[in-house]
Structures are given as C-alpha cells and as structure tokens.
Design an enzyme around this catalytic site. Structure first.
Site, mmCIF file in Angstrom:
data_model
loop_
_atom_site.group_PDB
_atom_site.id
_atom_site.type_symbol
_atom_site.label_atom_id
_atom_site.label_comp_id
_atom_site.label_asym_id
_atom_site.label_seq_id
_atom_site.Cartn_x
_atom_site.Cartn_y
_atom_site.Cartn_z
ATOM 1 N N VAL A 135 2.806 -5.851 3.212
ATOM 2 C CA VAL A 135 2.346 -6.873 4.153
ATOM 3 C C VAL A 135 2.785 -8.239 3.647
ATOM 4 O O VAL A 135 2.582 -8.578 2.473
ATOM 5 C CB VAL A 135 0.814 -6.836 4.322
ATOM 6 C CG1 VAL A 135 0.360 -7.908 5.313
ATOM 7 C CG2 VAL A 135 0.358 -5.456 4.792
ATOM 8 N N GLY B 92 0.820 -1.199 0.000
ATOM 9 C CA GLY B 92 0.000 0.000 0.000
ATOM 10 C C GLY B 92 0.854 1.249 0.000
ATOM 11 O O GLY B 92 2.060 1.211 -0.260
ATOM 12 N N GLY B 93 0.216 2.370 0.345
ATOM 13 C CA GLY B 93 0.910 3.645 0.296
ATOM 14 C C GLY B 93 2.015 3.790 1.317
ATOM 15 O O GLY B 93 2.978 4.528 1.093
ATOM 16 N N ASP C 70 -10.542 6.762 8.505
ATOM 17 C CA ASP C 70 -10.267 6.305 7.139
ATOM 18 C C ASP C 70 -10.977 4.984 6.858
ATOM 19 O O ASP C 70 -10.423 4.087 6.212
ATOM 20 C CB ASP C 70 -8.758 6.154 6.906
ATOM 21 C CG ASP C 70 -8.398 6.052 5.418
ATOM 22 O OD1 ASP C 70 -9.184 6.550 4.584
ATOM 23 O OD2 ASP C 70 -7.341 5.473 5.099
ATOM 24 N N LYS D 241 3.361 -6.421 8.755
ATOM 25 C CA LYS D 241 3.308 -5.190 7.962
ATOM 26 C C LYS D 241 4.542 -4.348 8.258
ATOM 27 O O LYS D 241 4.803 -3.994 9.410
ATOM 28 C CB LYS D 241 2.044 -4.402 8.302
ATOM 29 C CG LYS D 241 1.856 -3.115 7.509
ATOM 30 C CD LYS D 241 0.513 -2.469 7.846
ATOM 31 C CE LYS D 241 0.244 -1.224 7.042
ATOM 32 N NZ LYS D 241 -1.077 -0.628 7.372
#
Length: 295
Positions: free
Chosen positions: A27, A22-23, A136, A41
């Site tokens: 993971v 992801g950003g 979020d 992660k």
C-alpha cells in the site's frame, strides 16, 4: 519495474510513500487530481499472474465499494499498471490499526473497546444487509482515525476473502480462509460461514482489546485451530476481577463453538453491547441508526 516515489500508476496516481506491505500486496500513499491524497494498494507482482489471487483482489474492491458505509474504508477506483498489476484506490486513513494499538498499549478500557466494536458492528450490519460476510475480521483489519481529538472512528478494511451468501450456496468447498485466532470453528472446519462467523470475530476482538491477550493462541496455526475447536478461552475475569460479569458472558456467547448460541445478528449484538458504553456515548447510541437501503 520496481515502484518508487514519483512513479505514476494508472496514468493518474503519483506515488508518495510506501505505507505498508502484507501477504498479497503493498500500500502506497499517492496523490490524485480528482480525489486528493489516497491509499493505493497493488497486488504483489508474483501473484498478478495467479487468476485466483487476481479475482480475490478484485472481490475486495467490489465488496467494499458496494457497502459504502462511514465505518468501511471507501473505494474510489480500480485498475492495472502498464504491466498488468492490479491496483485498488482507497480512502486514505490517518490513524493506526487496532493491532498496532494493542501492541503498543496493551489492554484497553472496556468502554472504549465496546465503543469501537459498536462502530464495527454498524459496518457489519451494512455488509450483512447485502449478504456479504467479511470472514477475516481482526484487529489488523480495523483502522481507528480521529476526525476530532475525542471522537475515535473505526474503519473496517480488507474484504479480500469476503463472500456473498446465496440460497444456492449450501456447502463449502472445504478450503479454510481467515486468520486462526479470529476464525469461528465452522471456518476452521471448512464449513459454510454466515454472518455469525463475523460476530465470533467481534467477540475475539473484544476479548483481545480488553485483556491485551488473544482468546486463542498457540505455537503454530494448527495448534491455534485445535484450541479454537476444543478449548474454552481463559475467563476474562482472570485478567481483571473488576471486569463486568455481564460483558464477559456476552463475549463468551460470541465465542461459542455453536453458531446457534451466538447473537443472531450484528444489530442484536449492537443492542446488547451498547449497554456497556459510558453514559454520554450510550445516550447517543441508544438506538442503532435506521437501516440503509439494501442495494
């Protein structure tokens, strides 16, 4: 050093396969002698020297670990690699995110969507009891697993930009956090956000699950945020004329521009949403489970 299968992280977690990126991090599935298979992660290496990014990464672990709820992904450990890249060790969930589900299947039945969102509301109530606001919540941050073939279980992920409410926190620093299509108007404006911002996100998720379309979209983040602030969503019954009018009214209340017009709490929204479950599920959830102790 690039990570690869077989690499041992933190002296006790053996990497098996990359699960996604992801950003802010990647993971991996990993083996642990203490916990068995886990999800590990790691913060992106280019962010590991950024104090703010490191602090937000640690905040995710602290927030999720303090909630300890069956509908929140469990946190087992935190640490750093030999070259000081922070990592979080989490429950390994064998399922798919709601983002993936909608992308592959399109609109879901409203009863199934309400069942999953009721579970998300239980997780939110546990977080809000500790004055933690997720900020979020979106389909990509909700994993669905099946402990039994006919029993879906939602798991809320990623508390990386969660915040704690406090009596002293009466103003925002003006920074905007979140994902535009699911951000409440007060978040878009950089204003303080309380638990009603999370309930707005539940409304946006319900809208998307039941229509296959986002309530607010656009060609750019700026256009999406403008639509969030100024436009009403397309009526749900424009997609399906048989959609329950009462459920559409509830979703529109969740998506109100004015926080005061939204349901007041996760418990209040749960009590309204449970009415739209199929009879067997409605009977089992006729009342929200007893409150957990506030830590």
């Amino acid at each position: 050093m690039p990570l690869e299968r077989g690499h041992v992280v933190g002296g006790r977690y053996t990497l098996r396969r990359a699960l996604g990126e992801g950003g802010i991090g990647v993971v991996w599935e990993a083996d642990s002698s203490l916990f068995g298979p886990v999800a590990l992660k790691l913060l992106r290496r280019d962010l590991a020297r950024d104090p703010e990014a490191v602090d937000r990464f640690a905040s995710e672990a602290r927030s999720a670990a303090s909630i300890a709820h069956e509908h929140v992904v469990a946190i087992y450990d935190i640490g750093a690699t030999s070259d000081d890249v922070p990592f979080i060790v989490m429950e390994l969930c064998d399922g798919e995110t709601l983002e993936t589900t909608v992308a592959s299947r399109g609109a879901l039945g409203y009863e199934y969507a309400c069942e999953l969102c009721c579970q998300v509301l239980l997780a939110l109530r546990a977080a809000h009891e500790q004055r933690i606001v997720h900020r979020d919540l979106k389909p990509a941050n909700i994993m669905v697993v099946h402990p039994e073939p006919d029993r879906p279980q939602a798991k809320v992920l990623d508390f990386g930009i969660a915040c704690r409410l406090s009596a002293e926190r009466q103003h925002s620093d003006g920074r905007v956090f979140g994902t535009p299509s699911y951000m409440a108007p007060e978040q878009v404006l950089g204003r303080p956000a309380d638990q009603r911002a999370d309930l707005y996100a539940v409304g946006a998720i319900l809208y998307e699950l039941t229509t296959g379309k986002r309530a607010f979209s656009g060609r750019s983040e700026a256009e999406i945020m403008s639509n969030v602030l100024q436009r009403p969503p397309m009526p749900l019954r424009a997609y399906d004329r048989t959609f329950p009018a009462a459920l559409e009214a509830l979703i529109r209340r969740c998506l109100s521009k004015d926080p005061a017009q939204r349901p007041a709490s996760a418990e209040a929204l749960f009590d309204e949403l449970v009415r739209f479950l199929p009879p067997p599920a409605r009977a089992s959830k006729a009342r929200i489970p007893a409150r957990s102790a506030i830590l």
